[in-house]
Design a protein around this motif. Sequence first.
Motif, PDB file in Angstrom:
ATOM      1  N   GLU A   1      41.043  41.900  38.780  1.00  0.00           N
ATOM      2  CA  GLU A   1      39.664  41.984  38.559  1.00  0.00           C
ATOM      3  C   GLU A   1      39.082  40.854  39.750  1.00  0.00           C
ATOM      4  O   GLU A   1      37.813  40.764  39.693  1.00  0.00           O
ATOM      5  CB  GLU A   1      39.238  41.613  37.105  1.00  0.00           C
ATOM      6  CG  GLU A   1      39.443  42.950  36.543  1.00  0.00           C
ATOM      7  CD  GLU A   1      39.594  42.782  34.944  1.00  0.00           C
ATOM      8  OE1 GLU A   1      38.837  41.735  34.356  1.00  0.00           O
ATOM      9  OE2 GLU A   1      40.475  43.618  34.298  1.00  0.00           O
ATOM     10  N   THR A   2      39.738  39.978  40.077  1.00  0.00           N
ATOM     11  CA  THR A   2      39.450  39.111  41.136  1.00  0.00           C
ATOM     12  C   THR A   2      39.229  39.929  42.676  1.00  0.00           C
ATOM     13  O   THR A   2      38.439  39.379  43.180  1.00  0.00           O
ATOM     14  CB  THR A   2      40.165  37.950  41.210  1.00  0.00           C
ATOM     15  OG1 THR A   2      41.008  37.811  39.978  1.00  0.00           O
ATOM     16  CG2 THR A   2      39.852  36.809  42.223  1.00  0.00           C
ATOM     17  N   GLY A   3      40.339  41.011  42.793  1.00  0.00           N
ATOM     18  CA  GLY A   3      40.167  41.433  44.180  1.00  0.00           C
ATOM     19  C   GLY A   3      41.156  42.302  44.231  1.00  0.00           C
ATOM     20  O   GLY A   3      42.174  42.260  43.248  1.00  0.00           O
ATOM     21  N   MET A   4      41.671  42.712  45.611  1.00  0.00           N
ATOM     22  CA  MET A   4      42.825  43.716  45.809  1.00  0.00           C
ATOM     23  C   MET A   4      44.360  42.949  45.468  1.00  0.00           C
ATOM     24  O   MET A   4      44.328  41.799  45.883  1.00  0.00           O
ATOM     25  CB  MET A   4      42.611  44.063  47.365  1.00  0.00           C
ATOM     26  CG  MET A   4      43.652  45.014  47.563  1.00  0.00           C
ATOM     27  SD  MET A   4      43.256  45.717  49.222  1.00  0.00           S
ATOM     28  CE  MET A   4      44.612  46.262  49.894  1.00  0.00           C
ATOM     29  N   TYR A   5      44.863  43.616  45.028  1.00  0.00           N
ATOM     30  CA  TYR A   5      46.269  42.998  44.559  1.00  0.00           C
ATOM     31  C   TYR A   5      47.512  43.597  45.087  1.00  0.00           C
ATOM     32  O   TYR A   5      48.257  44.535  44.628  1.00  0.00           O
ATOM     33  CB  TYR A   5      46.288  42.889  43.281  1.00  0.00           C
ATOM     34  CG  TYR A   5      47.006  41.931  42.548  1.00  0.00           C
ATOM     35  CD1 TYR A   5      48.425  41.745  42.533  1.00  0.00           C
ATOM     36  CD2 TYR A   5      46.412  41.137  41.287  1.00  0.00           C
ATOM     37  CE1 TYR A   5      49.399  40.753  42.113  1.00  0.00           C
ATOM     38  CE2 TYR A   5      47.501  40.361  40.749  1.00  0.00           C
ATOM     39  CZ  TYR A   5      48.663  39.875  41.023  1.00  0.00           C
ATOM     40  OH  TYR A   5      49.400  38.991  40.374  1.00  0.00           O
TER      41      TYR A   5
ATOM     42  N   GLN B   1      35.625  49.629  50.890  1.00  0.00           N
ATOM     43  CA  GLN B   1      35.083  48.245  51.114  1.00  0.00           C
ATOM     44  C   GLN B   1      36.005  47.225  51.001  1.00  0.00           C
ATOM     45  O   GLN B   1      36.165  46.300  52.005  1.00  0.00           O
ATOM     46  CB  GLN B   1      33.789  48.186  50.404  1.00  0.00           C
ATOM     47  CG  GLN B   1      32.704  48.743  50.653  1.00  0.00           C
ATOM     48  CD  GLN B   1      32.428  50.100  49.869  1.00  0.00           C
ATOM     49  OE1 GLN B   1      33.391  50.361  49.512  1.00  0.00           O
ATOM     50  NE2 GLN B   1      31.290  50.615  49.611  1.00  0.00           N
ATOM     51  N   GLU B   2      36.974  47.285  49.892  1.00  0.00           N
ATOM     52  CA  GLU B   2      37.866  46.240  49.595  1.00  0.00           C
ATOM     53  C   GLU B   2      38.983  46.466  50.631  1.00  0.00           C
ATOM     54  O   GLU B   2      39.339  45.357  51.114  1.00  0.00           O
ATOM     55  CB  GLU B   2      38.267  46.277  48.017  1.00  0.00           C
ATOM     56  CG  GLU B   2      39.318  45.113  47.483  1.00  0.00           C
ATOM     57  CD  GLU B   2      38.505  43.907  47.515  1.00  0.00           C
ATOM     58  OE1 GLU B   2      37.369  43.559  47.870  1.00  0.00           O
ATOM     59  OE2 GLU B   2      39.229  42.746  47.208  1.00  0.00           O
ATOM     60  N   MET B   3      39.381  47.422  50.797  1.00  0.00           N
ATOM     61  CA  MET B   3      40.494  47.431  51.815  1.00  0.00           C
ATOM     62  C   MET B   3      39.948  47.167  53.190  1.00  0.00           C
ATOM     63  O   MET B   3      40.911  46.535  53.940  1.00  0.00           O
ATOM     64  CB  MET B   3      40.853  49.218  51.708  1.00  0.00           C
ATOM     65  CG  MET B   3      41.604  49.361  50.665  1.00  0.00           C
ATOM     66  SD  MET B   3      42.530  51.011  50.894  1.00  0.00           S
ATOM     67  CE  MET B   3      41.362  52.256  51.082  1.00  0.00           C
ATOM     68  N   ASP B   4      38.649  47.441  53.488  1.00  0.00           N
ATOM     69  CA  ASP B   4      38.381  46.842  55.006  1.00  0.00           C
ATOM     70  C   ASP B   4      38.327  45.324  54.904  1.00  0.00           C
ATOM     71  O   ASP B   4      38.593  44.694  55.836  1.00  0.00           O
ATOM     72  CB  ASP B   4      36.862  47.624  55.303  1.00  0.00           C
ATOM     73  CG  ASP B   4      36.905  48.927  55.572  1.00  0.00           C
ATOM     74  OD1 ASP B   4      38.038  49.329  55.965  1.00  0.00           O
ATOM     75  OD2 ASP B   4      35.838  49.912  55.437  1.00  0.00           O
TER      76      ASP B   4
END
Length: 495
Positions: free
Chosen positions: A69-73, A444-447
Amino acid sequence: MKKEIPLLYEISDIEKDGYQLPYSEITQDYTISSLPKEWHRDELYLPNVSEVEVARHFYNLSTLNYGVETGMYPLGSCTMKYNPKMNEYIASLDGFQKTHPLQADNTVSGNLFLLFDLEDMFCEVTGMDAFTLSPAAGAHGEYAGILLMRKYFEDRGELHKRNTILIPESAHGTNPASAVAAGFLVEEIRSTSTGEVDLDSLREKLNDNVAGIMLTNPNTTGMFESNIKEIAHLLHENGSLLYYDGANLNAILGIARPGDMGFDIVHLNIHKTFSTPHGGGGPGAGPVGVKEHLIPYLPEPVIGIEDDGLDLQDADIEEKLFRMNRLEKSIGRIRLTDSSFTVLVKAYAYMLTLGEENIQKIAEHAVLNANYIKSMLKDTLHSPVNGYCMHECVLSASSLPNGITALDISKRLMDYGFHPPTNYFPLIIPEALMIEPTETETKQEMDRFIHAMKAIVSEANENPAILKNAPINTPIRRTDDVKAAKDLDIAYRKS
Ligand SMILES: Cc1ncc(COP(=O)(O)O)c(C=O)c1O
């Protein structure tokens, strides 16, 4: 902002008080006699702190944590995906949460039905004939699965010669560990340049001593074993069994089934594929599925009804279900309680909310996302395995200048706000960075992740010192990883 969070012991003061235990009326000495004398103690040193200090301490610690939930893992092989909150809510309902594992069967018939129906769903998605829900993790499932293999050969009077399990050199470490723990010898099989099983090496190693093979498909380089049918044929022709490590099932869910590929035993990692978060080594679940010829050996208890003509549509089926023990050929009980029940409730809720028509989207999106990252980074980092990958891709830091390693990249990623990918696994790829975005990650997160990786690789050329000293913006700087693993000391001792 860097935070120094002292231990509760360090702010402890005899004057402080948060809670007092009620006065005990028990006067008799109930010391457990089997506990060695030297472990008995009269005093227990606990910190004296106020309630607000405890609340702040744990809140502040939680802000240092990195979660999905913080970001991509992107921890490859681990499938750290976001799990819908709905499933947590369902598992927290009183009827699930407030039942006891040892409650009489007729007081938990709804729960037994859930488990019984879940076994059926797992059979459907894997192509197996029966499941045990007992194992508590993937590795525990492996161990149980190899014990099943052992019992099968013992029953056939072949155990004295079938003493070897074949395992590819790219396998996860738990595979050989489970095989050895279950009493087998391990022989390694070579991999091809694409990370697949080398058929020549397999043929060389196949003989009367081989009990079986342990494989994951897609394998640990993120590639589908294109020769799986041939591998299954060779093993079965030799009288050996195939074990499927389900850690990578996310890539094929609803599209291909290990049972159809020829696997005899399968484990699933619920905490990877079926909506339970990983955490601190548990709680998880690693159900094991088998083909018909291995059903008699499944661990106890088995949920069922005595009458074989099971009909799930039967309105009374719930009342008829019970836990069966003392099965003649069973490998026996493999844990104290029957299963990680609420973890399985989450899996059930997850499957029901997705429905048959949506389950394959998990695999489609997981594979699409991994290939997006692989193609976007193809000019940034060396890609040792050519072609499209499945749900994860392996890149390598081996071609980077100035002695920059995979570990340096990973440490620097923390400064950019990401959890690092898996490092140095699989072992057959030097300086491996194994990236698994999972199906729940947005473009967006992968970018953002791709941008960070490109920036770090530029730094490797222009400012390698920053990578060597990374992480710079975290509360704890570069740790001595080897010391943490080999010289673990987690007990606080008052000086
Ligand atoms: C390929 C593979 N096999 C087995 C395991 C062991 O599973 P668990 O962590 O559930 O014990 C893992 C864990 O990451 C894995 O990636």
